[in-house]
Scaffold this motif. Structure first.
Motif, PDB file in Angstrom:
ATOM      1  N   ASN A   1       0.537  -1.062  -0.082  1.00  0.00           N
ATOM      2  CA  ASN A   1      -0.126  -0.127   0.084  1.00  0.00           C
ATOM      3  C   ASN A   1       0.840   1.423   0.073  1.00  0.00           C
ATOM      4  O   ASN A   1       0.329   2.211  -0.623  1.00  0.00           O
ATOM      5  CB  ASN A   1      -1.078  -0.103   1.341  1.00  0.00           C
ATOM      6  CG  ASN A   1      -2.000  -1.041   0.956  1.00  0.00           C
ATOM      7  OD1 ASN A   1      -2.572  -1.329  -0.109  1.00  0.00           O
ATOM      8  ND2 ASN A   1      -2.488  -1.545   2.177  1.00  0.00           N
ATOM      9  N   TYR A   2       2.058   1.272   0.744  1.00  0.00           N
ATOM     10  CA  TYR A   2       2.788   2.560   0.811  1.00  0.00           C
ATOM     11  C   TYR A   2       3.884   2.617   0.066  1.00  0.00           C
ATOM     12  O   TYR A   2       4.146   3.585  -0.419  1.00  0.00           O
ATOM     13  CB  TYR A   2       3.022   3.016   2.478  1.00  0.00           C
ATOM     14  CG  TYR A   2       1.754   2.935   3.182  1.00  0.00           C
ATOM     15  CD1 TYR A   2       1.074   4.369   3.051  1.00  0.00           C
ATOM     16  CD2 TYR A   2       1.128   1.993   4.015  1.00  0.00           C
ATOM     17  CE1 TYR A   2      -0.242   4.265   3.700  1.00  0.00           C
ATOM     18  CE2 TYR A   2       0.020   1.945   4.614  1.00  0.00           C
ATOM     19  CZ  TYR A   2      -0.478   3.415   4.515  1.00  0.00           C
ATOM     20  OH  TYR A   2      -1.900   3.571   5.193  1.00  0.00           O
TER      21      TYR A   2
ATOM     22  N   SER B   1       2.900   2.780  -3.660  1.00  0.00           N
ATOM     23  CA  SER B   1       1.779   3.701  -3.885  1.00  0.00           C
ATOM     24  C   SER B   1       2.069   4.684  -5.257  1.00  0.00           C
ATOM     25  O   SER B   1       1.308   5.017  -5.967  1.00  0.00           O
ATOM     26  CB  SER B   1       1.480   4.618  -2.877  1.00  0.00           C
ATOM     27  OG  SER B   1       2.417   5.402  -2.526  1.00  0.00           O
TER      28      SER B   1
ATOM     29  N   ARG C   1       2.415  -2.929  -9.635  1.00  0.00           N
ATOM     30  CA  ARG C   1       1.767  -3.394  -8.441  1.00  0.00           C
ATOM     31  C   ARG C   1       1.298  -4.964  -8.248  1.00  0.00           C
ATOM     32  O   ARG C   1       1.330  -5.598  -7.340  1.00  0.00           O
ATOM     33  CB  ARG C   1       0.694  -2.402  -7.761  1.00  0.00           C
ATOM     34  CG  ARG C   1       1.334  -1.127  -7.512  1.00  0.00           C
ATOM     35  CD  ARG C   1       0.330  -0.454  -6.569  1.00  0.00           C
ATOM     36  NE  ARG C   1      -1.008   0.209  -7.283  1.00  0.00           N
ATOM     37  CZ  ARG C   1      -1.098   0.886  -7.991  1.00  0.00           C
ATOM     38  NH1 ARG C   1      -0.210   1.965  -7.945  1.00  0.00           N
ATOM     39  NH2 ARG C   1      -2.138   1.405  -8.677  1.00  0.00           N
TER      40      ARG C   1
END
Length: 91
Positions: A58-59, A62, A69
């Motif tokens: 997620n981070y 991002s 991803r």
């Protein structure tokens, strides 16, 4: 004195596909390991929890493309399979 964790040996039993695919999974798994180790001080996948991997997806990813991803998600699924965990993630 302990030896550094060998991701290639860890994933050897579950890696399939072409040479390029196996190398991509290894490279990405080593990247995941390095990021989690730096942030959470968890050097091996045996010490990881779902929150560590979710943080990475997620981070740390991002700002990456959807395709990048997705490929990391495939590697995470492979790691979860090797760890015999039932983790699931949505991107």
């Amino acid at each position: 004195m302990s030896k550094p964790f060998d991701m290639e040996t860890f994933l050897a039993g579950v890696l399939t596909g072409s040479h390029a695919t196996r190398q991509r999974h290894l490279r990405q798994a080593k990247t995941i390991q390095a990021e989690i180790s730096e942030r959470w001080n968890r050097d091996t996948p045996w010490g990881w929890k779902r929150k560590h991997v979710a943080w990475f997806l997620n981070y740390r990813l991002s700002q990456h493309s959807e395709a990048t991803r997705y490929y990391y998600l495939l590697t995470v699924r492979l790691l979860a399979y090797r760890l015999e965990k039932s983790w699931s993630f949505n991107l």
